[in-house]
Design a protein around this motif. Sequence first.
Motif, PDB file in Angstrom:
ATOM      1  N   MET A 334      34.728  47.729  43.029  1.00 54.56           N
ATOM      2  CA  MET A 334      35.688  47.644  44.132  1.00 54.56           C
ATOM      3  C   MET A 334      35.020  46.851  45.248  1.00 54.56           C
ATOM      4  N   THR A 335      35.620  45.745  45.641  1.00 50.46           N
ATOM      5  CA  THR A 335      35.021  44.890  46.659  1.00 50.46           C
ATOM      6  C   THR A 335      35.984  44.713  47.828  1.00 50.46           C
ATOM      7  N   LEU A 336      35.393  44.618  49.010  1.00 47.47           N
ATOM      8  CA  LEU A 336      36.137  44.338  50.232  1.00 47.47           C
ATOM      9  C   LEU A 336      35.492  43.118  50.858  1.00 47.47           C
ATOM     10  N   GLN A 337      36.235  42.034  50.908  1.00 49.78           N
ATOM     11  CA  GLN A 337      35.694  40.799  51.457  1.00 49.78           C
ATOM     12  C   GLN A 337      36.824  39.875  51.873  1.00 49.78           C
ATOM     13  N   ASP A 338      36.528  39.031  52.867  1.00 42.85           N
ATOM     14  CA  ASP A 338      37.485  38.018  53.330  1.00 42.85           C
ATOM     15  C   ASP A 338      38.840  38.636  53.673  1.00 42.85           C
ATOM     16  N   GLY A 339      38.837  39.837  54.209  1.00 44.93           N
ATOM     17  CA  GLY A 339      40.083  40.458  54.636  1.00 44.93           C
ATOM     18  C   GLY A 339      40.948  40.979  53.519  1.00 44.93           C
ATOM     19  N   ALA A 340      40.376  41.286  52.367  1.00 43.81           N
ATOM     20  CA  ALA A 340      41.166  41.804  51.247  1.00 43.81           C
ATOM     21  C   ALA A 340      40.364  42.852  50.485  1.00 43.81           C
ATOM     22  N   MET A 341      41.090  43.777  49.844  1.00 44.97           N
ATOM     23  CA  MET A 341      40.470  44.795  49.006  1.00 44.97           C
ATOM     24  C   MET A 341      40.824  44.505  47.555  1.00 44.97           C
ATOM     25  N   PHE A 342      39.799  44.433  46.709  1.00 44.91           N
ATOM     26  CA  PHE A 342      39.991  44.175  45.290  1.00 44.91           C
ATOM     27  C   PHE A 342      39.468  45.357  44.483  1.00 44.91           C
ATOM     28  N   ILE A 343      40.259  45.792  43.505  1.00 42.93           N
ATOM     29  CA  ILE A 343      39.791  46.744  42.505  1.00 42.93           C
ATOM     30  C   ILE A 343      39.751  45.980  41.196  1.00 42.93           C
ATOM     31  N   GLY A 344      38.544  45.657  40.737  1.00 45.40           N
ATOM     32  CA  GLY A 344      38.429  44.722  39.620  1.00 45.40           C
ATOM     33  C   GLY A 344      39.047  43.398  40.042  1.00 45.40           C
ATOM     34  N   PRO A 345      39.968  42.828  39.241  1.00 40.80           N
ATOM     35  CA  PRO A 345      40.608  41.572  39.615  1.00 40.80           C
ATOM     36  C   PRO A 345      41.849  41.763  40.480  1.00 40.80           C
ATOM     37  N   LEU A 346      42.247  43.023  40.723  1.00 42.46           N
ATOM     38  CA  LEU A 346      43.490  43.292  41.448  1.00 42.46           C
ATOM     39  C   LEU A 346      43.262  43.291  42.948  1.00 42.46           C
ATOM     40  N   ARG A 347      44.044  42.471  43.637  1.00 39.76           N
ATOM     41  CA  ARG A 347      44.041  42.523  45.108  1.00 39.76           C
ATOM     42  C   ARG A 347      45.084  43.562  45.516  1.00 39.76           C
ATOM     43  N   VAL A 348      44.635  44.679  46.051  1.00 33.13           N
ATOM     44  CA  VAL A 348      45.555  45.793  46.303  1.00 33.13           C
ATOM     45  C   VAL A 348      45.937  45.936  47.766  1.00 33.13           C
ATOM     46  N   ALA A 349      45.198  45.333  48.694  1.00 29.14           N
ATOM     47  CA  ALA A 349      45.536  45.504  50.105  1.00 29.14           C
ATOM     48  C   ALA A 349      44.891  44.412  50.943  1.00 29.14           C
ATOM     49  N   LYS A 350      45.551  44.077  52.057  1.00 27.54           N
ATOM     50  CA  LYS A 350      44.969  43.220  53.068  1.00 27.54           C
ATOM     51  C   LYS A 350      44.204  44.081  54.072  1.00 27.54           C
ATOM     52  N   LEU A 351      43.139  43.541  54.608  1.00 26.69           N
ATOM     53  CA  LEU A 351      42.309  44.276  55.569  1.00 26.69           C
ATOM     54  C   LEU A 351      42.360  43.574  56.919  1.00 26.69           C
TER      55      LEU A 351
END
Length: 355
Positions: A334-351
């Motif tokens: 699970m990564t949070l970068q560049d204003g987005a949250m990714f779970i694996g390849p899925l972008r699930v939310a904007k930050l």
Amino acid sequence: MTTPQMFKISLTARYIALSAAVALAIIAYTVYWFKLADRIELGFTAWADARRAQGMVIEYSTFEITGFPLRVQPQITNVRLAGPGQNPAWQWQSARLTANVLPYNLNHIVLSAPDPQDISLRINDGELEQYRLAPLNARASLAVAHGKIARMDLDIEGGTLSGGRLLANVLTLGRAQLHTRDAEDGVPHGLQDPALFDISFKLENLEYPGFTGSALGAHLTSFAAMGAIEGAWPVANGIAGIRKWRDDGGVAQVKAAEIDWGPLKLSAAGTLALDAQDRLIGSLNANLVHYEGLIKALHDAGQLKKDEAAAASTGLGIIAMASGGKNGALTLPMTLQDGAMFIGPLRVAKLKPLY
């Protein structure tokens, strides 16, 4: 030889002595309680004067201490606290603030503020944002050691939050809990021994109509996390202090986090920090359950195109089979970068920036 008359006299003397001892104890405790009440009032006045000397605003209509004999209960009416300066960064006010202190344990203070509370925030020198918190029950527990707060527990049961960035929507809260505990010896040691304080929080049954159109929906069932804040102790206060902590390498170690929000059901652990735009960044290991439902929700909300949803479903299915995941469960980065949250390849939310 003891006669009945002598025995009667002996019992009477004992009764008188015992009664006198009890009376003296009551008098002594009464004197102690009122001296303690005076001490608390003087201490509060000294604290308020010291804060005013630093530029803060401390205002109230009345200060009264009740609760005799079992507790000492200061109560302040029409209280208003504000940060220093002509344009303070924050302000808090309420019609009533009550404290409870047990006479035999002065290092534990329980605060309650059941009335609506008006909270004002000025973020990044912008316009003053006005919020109103109307709790069913709001309490805070403070443990004091060596003249400073060593532990704080905040518990808000039920109520609503409105105003500010919530626009016309009202956020309904089932329960919110926050717990913080200072470093073990109460003294931060910087990056050589980086633990500043432990922190945990939990949100339950949060409802916000502004999230209706999102993939996760308007109802958050639960969100809980526990971890530690690490880094160099900031000298500055407020947002300036947070940014200094970030620039000096401060991070949050997430020991355990769990979220149940619509189709998103996962647990995670890892490290979080802030980027230059004050957005969350970090890397965690996440255990995701029923990923098919999450993919469908992202597609229905327009965050994934049909071919993207199909590709995500296929890719995650392969990962699940390779990892032995059952019932749609799998472990992913699970990564949070560049204003987005990714779970694996899925972008699930904007930050968005936190402030």
